[in-house]
Design an enzyme around this catalytic site. Structure first.
Site, mmCIF file in Angstrom:
data_model
loop_
_atom_site.group_PDB
_atom_site.id
_atom_site.type_symbol
_atom_site.label_atom_id
_atom_site.label_comp_id
_atom_site.label_asym_id
_atom_site.label_seq_id
_atom_site.Cartn_x
_atom_site.Cartn_y
_atom_site.Cartn_z
ATOM 1 N N PRO A 26 -14.225 -24.595 43.847
ATOM 2 C CA PRO A 26 -15.028 -24.045 42.754
ATOM 3 C C PRO A 26 -15.551 -22.630 42.986
ATOM 4 C CG PRO A 26 -16.304 -25.634 43.999
ATOM 5 C CD PRO A 26 -14.901 -25.719 44.508
ATOM 6 N N LEU A 27 -15.543 -22.159 44.226
ATOM 7 C CA LEU A 27 -15.974 -20.776 44.485
ATOM 8 C C LEU A 27 -14.809 -19.799 44.401
ATOM 9 C CD1 LEU A 27 -18.503 -21.302 47.424
ATOM 10 C CD2 LEU A 27 -18.923 -21.332 44.950
ATOM 11 N N TYR A 85 -5.837 -36.316 53.916
ATOM 12 C CA TYR A 85 -6.760 -35.435 54.620
ATOM 13 C C TYR A 85 -6.779 -35.759 56.113
ATOM 14 C CZ TYR A 85 -8.579 -33.941 50.046
ATOM 15 O OH TYR A 85 -8.709 -33.432 48.776
#
Length: 290
Positions: free
Chosen positions: A204-205, A49
């Site tokens: 998750p959306l 990241y």
């Protein structure tokens, strides 16, 4: 079986650093505090990241915050070798050699300013991974107290079984949402329930708020009605949909929005009606169940 108690919703840090939000140390410190105040105590990292910088940025903020290590749980991953200033790589690839895994975890510990990570995951499966070598690294890291639990990320059931035959697998982080529900129907969640592996859900959306398609339009129309019924926002409803699955999926929420963070845990309290759950799945599928 997992030895670590994670929060019911996890904070994803992928976008905290230079890849997106570029938060300052103080902003990260405030965000960590805000999450913990709202009972989101688990933070999901990966070495890559921010092109290998976000762990260190978070670690500095965590150190400055003076928050007790026991109050939060840290997840990190390794295995993806990116082309970056800090790496001599000529091409993006995967590395799961024993020495690399051990070195990578030790680097993450230094950057995160901690003695251990609660959960360590292999980021993506490699065709060249050798289960014996992976197991050797994992057992060494566990014996030294540098990792508590071990798991996988984006692994299929057969790939998971290959690793599980050699060392305990407690988690598998997969893409799962109302618009990306494959793990629920391809046997992945069945396999995880059989073997006591806890699913973690990234994105998750799904694509509900990112794409304008027939599928997302159908879902938005339904969600508008459900918002009126339940009195919660669409994002909360989509998380509640995930949480209702019997495999005990834990969603990873990447938001840095204060109001959204404050509302995330409402999804844990929301008990969605079965027919509403199936209505969301039906609109995503574009057809009713058989």
């Amino acid at each position: 079986m997992s030895k670590t108690a994670l929060s019911p919703i996890i904070s994803g840090t992928m976008n905290w650093g230079v890849w997106d939000k570029n938060l300052t140390t103080k902003e990260m410190e405030n965000l960590i505090q805000l999450c913990i105040e709202n009972k989101i105590t688990t933070f999901d990292h990966a070495d890559i990241y921010g092109s290998y910088t976000t762990e260190a940025d978070f670690g500095k903020a965590f150190h400055n915050s003076k928050i007790s290590r026991e109050k939060l749980q840290l997840i990190t991953k390794c295995g993806i070798q990116m082309i970056a200033e800090s790496r001599p790589n000529k091409i993006k690839h995967y590395d799961y050699s024993r020495d690399y895994i051990v070195w990578s975890v030790e680097e993450s510990l230094k950057k995160l300013k901690t003695d251990y990570v609660d959960v360590f995951l292999l980021h993506r499966p490699s065709p060249l991974m050798q289960a014996d070598e992976i197991a050797e690294a994992v057992e060494k890291l566990k014996a030294e107290g540098k990792i508590i639990d071990f798991g996988l990320s984006n692994f299929t059931s057969s790939q998971s079984e290959l690793i599980r035959q050699k060392t305990e697998v407690s988690y598998n982080q997969v893409q799962f949402s109302a618009t990306n529900f494959e793990p629920m129907v391809d046997g992945s969640f069945d396999y995880m329930q059989i073997h006591g592996i806890r699913p973690l859900s990234w994105n998750p959306l799904g694509t509900v708020f990112r794409e304008d398609t027939k599928k997302t339009r159908r879902l938005k129309k339904l969600l508008a009605d459900l918002v009126q019924k339940y009195g919660f926002g669409s994002d909360t409803l989509l998380l509640a949909w995930i949480l209702k699955h019997p495999s005990a999926v834990i969603p990873i929420a990447g938001t840095v929005n204060i109001a959204r963070i404050q509302s995330l845990m409402k999804a844990v309290e929301l008990e969605m009606d079965k027919e509403d759950w199936f209505a969301i799945w039906t609109e995503s599928r574009g057809e009713e169940v058989a």
